[in-house]
Design a protein around this motif. Structure first.
Motif, PDB file in Angstrom:
ATOM      1  N   HIS A 214       0.853  -1.194   0.000  1.00  0.00           N
ATOM      2  CA  HIS A 214       0.000   0.000   0.000  1.00  0.00           C
ATOM      3  C   HIS A 214       0.889   1.244   0.000  1.00  0.00           C
ATOM      4  O   HIS A 214       2.034   1.197   0.441  1.00  0.00           O
ATOM      5  CB  HIS A 214      -0.876   0.018   1.260  1.00  0.00           C
ATOM      6  N   GLY A 215       0.342   2.354  -0.472  1.00  0.00           N
ATOM      7  CA  GLY A 215       0.981   3.652  -0.323  1.00  0.00           C
ATOM      8  C   GLY A 215       0.412   4.370   0.889  1.00  0.00           C
ATOM      9  O   GLY A 215      -0.798   4.310   1.136  1.00  0.00           O
ATOM     10  N   ASP A 216       1.256   5.054   1.651  1.00  0.00           N
ATOM     11  CA  ASP A 216       0.759   5.648   2.906  1.00  0.00           C
ATOM     12  C   ASP A 216      -0.023   6.938   2.677  1.00  0.00           C
ATOM     13  O   ASP A 216      -0.633   7.465   3.606  1.00  0.00           O
ATOM     14  CB  ASP A 216       1.895   5.857   3.910  1.00  0.00           C
ATOM     15  N   GLU A 217      -0.028   7.464   1.438  1.00  0.00           N
ATOM     16  CA  GLU A 217      -0.821   8.655   1.131  1.00  0.00           C
ATOM     17  C   GLU A 217      -2.001   8.331   0.225  1.00  0.00           C
ATOM     18  O   GLU A 217      -2.524   9.198  -0.468  1.00  0.00           O
ATOM     19  CB  GLU A 217       0.057   9.731   0.494  1.00  0.00           C
ATOM     20  N   ASP A 218      -2.440   7.088   0.258  1.00  0.00           N
ATOM     21  CA  ASP A 218      -3.562   6.634  -0.562  1.00  0.00           C
ATOM     22  C   ASP A 218      -4.865   7.145   0.038  1.00  0.00           C
ATOM     23  O   ASP A 218      -5.240   6.758   1.149  1.00  0.00           O
ATOM     24  CB  ASP A 218      -3.555   5.109  -0.608  1.00  0.00           C
ATOM     25  N   ARG A 219      -5.562   7.999  -0.695  1.00  0.00           N
ATOM     26  CA  ARG A 219      -6.850   8.505  -0.240  1.00  0.00           C
ATOM     27  C   ARG A 219      -8.015   7.725  -0.844  1.00  0.00           C
ATOM     28  O   ARG A 219      -9.124   7.757  -0.316  1.00  0.00           O
ATOM     29  CB  ARG A 219      -6.993   9.992  -0.584  1.00  0.00           C
ATOM     30  N   LEU A 220      -7.790   7.043  -1.951  1.00  0.00           N
ATOM     31  CA  LEU A 220      -8.854   6.236  -2.549  1.00  0.00           C
ATOM     32  C   LEU A 220      -9.170   5.024  -1.677  1.00  0.00           C
ATOM     33  O   LEU A 220     -10.335   4.689  -1.456  1.00  0.00           O
ATOM     34  CB  LEU A 220      -8.437   5.778  -3.949  1.00  0.00           C
ATOM     35  N   THR A 221      -8.138   4.351  -1.199  1.00  0.00           N
ATOM     36  CA  THR A 221      -8.285   3.237  -0.263  1.00  0.00           C
ATOM     37  C   THR A 221      -7.277   3.469   0.852  1.00  0.00           C
ATOM     38  O   THR A 221      -6.093   3.199   0.680  1.00  0.00           O
ATOM     39  CB  THR A 221      -8.014   1.883  -0.947  1.00  0.00           C
ATOM     40  N   PRO A 222      -7.696   3.993   1.971  1.00  0.00           N
ATOM     41  CA  PRO A 222      -6.753   4.354   3.032  1.00  0.00           C
ATOM     42  C   PRO A 222      -5.887   3.178   3.488  1.00  0.00           C
ATOM     43  O   PRO A 222      -6.342   2.031   3.555  1.00  0.00           O
ATOM     44  CB  PRO A 222      -7.667   4.844   4.161  1.00  0.00           C
TER      45      PRO A 222
END
Length: 266
Positions: A214-222
């Protein structure tokens, strides 16, 4: 020794007769790549070749996308998972590694939980378990993507997929922004399928060793969904990419590719 120049484009039949276009490249151990909601197999174009050192890659156009049929019904992550099994059967593949991102990660959960004998190793990227236990995107994200101005919605989606620093050196075109040729009923079907996904009770049935990215700045899927998935899947490891957004697999291509390659092996 793989031959990444080998290409196969074929059609499988789902259990309800829907035609499913699939693509096969390379000559190594089979790796199924599952893309995000309302996207066809071109989602993987920027990074697909990275896997051909060790794997044959198998992609499919979900029902409603690409060269697959676009029926009025059958849009659910469980059905998409059965479509994956239909593709594996048509391709003569008994067992494969599976790497699903975004909605593809939700589909991959069902593949691994319902057909454990078909999955050797599992990678789940930028995804969630769905249902009431998941951490959902903020209402502001939903509002930005639902705007009536398609250009504004596209700009918002690009910003959620890639960080500004990465976009400065990679101006596109981007292959992760949706299949532009989807009919409205199919696009709506994909939205409903993703929104209604809930594999919480099925996750403990996943027996394949699993890597969660995961990316830690993912706003689509936290990224708060990472520990939720890890707690439900017994044999799992996690990694979160600092500064990355939803398309971490492209933005952090070198590191993500290395982690996946090390995990999958051959």
């Amino acid at each position: 020794m793989t031959d990444p120049t080998q290409h196969l484009h074929a059609v499988a039949r789902a259990d309800d007769g829907t035609g499913l276009a699939y693509q096969r490249q390379g000559a190594g151990y089979p790796l199924v790549l599952l893309q995000g909601q309302a996207n066809n197999h071109h989602w993987w174009d920027p990074v697909r070749a990275d896997f051909h050192v060790t794997h044959t890659t198998i992609t499919l156009d979900y029902r409603g996308t690409g060269d697959s049929d676009k029926p009025q019904g059958g849009y659910a992550t469980r059905q998409f998972a059965e479509d994956v099994i239909a593709v594996l059967d048509a391709a003569g593949i008994g067992q494969a590694d599976v790497y699903g991102t975004s909605m593809g990660g939700r589909v991959a959960q069902w593949v691994a939980a319902r057909h454990p004998e078909r999955v050797r190793r599992l990678v789940l990227g930028c995804t969630s378990p769905g249902g009431p236990h998941a951490v959902e995107r903020d209402v502001s994200v939903r509002r930005a993507l639902a705007t009536a101005d398609p250009r504004a919605a596209r700009r918002a989606l690009i910003d959620m997929m890639y960080s500004p620093a990465w976009r400065a050196g990679h101006p596109g075109p981007y292959t992760t922004l949706g299949d532009p040729d989807m009919p409205p009923h199919a696009r709506h079907g994909h939205l409903v399928a993703s929104n209604e996904h809930d594999a919480w009770d099925a996750l403990p049935r996943i027996s394949a060793p699993t890597l969660i990215l995961h990316g830690d700045e993912d706003r689509l899927t936290p990224s708060d969904n990472v520990p939720l998935l890890a707690a439900r899947i017994a044999d799992s490891a996690t990694y979160v990419f600092p500064g990355a957004r939803h398309a971490y697999f492209e933005e952090c291509r070198e590191e993500a590719g290395r982690l996946v390659a090390e995990f999958l092996g051959v």
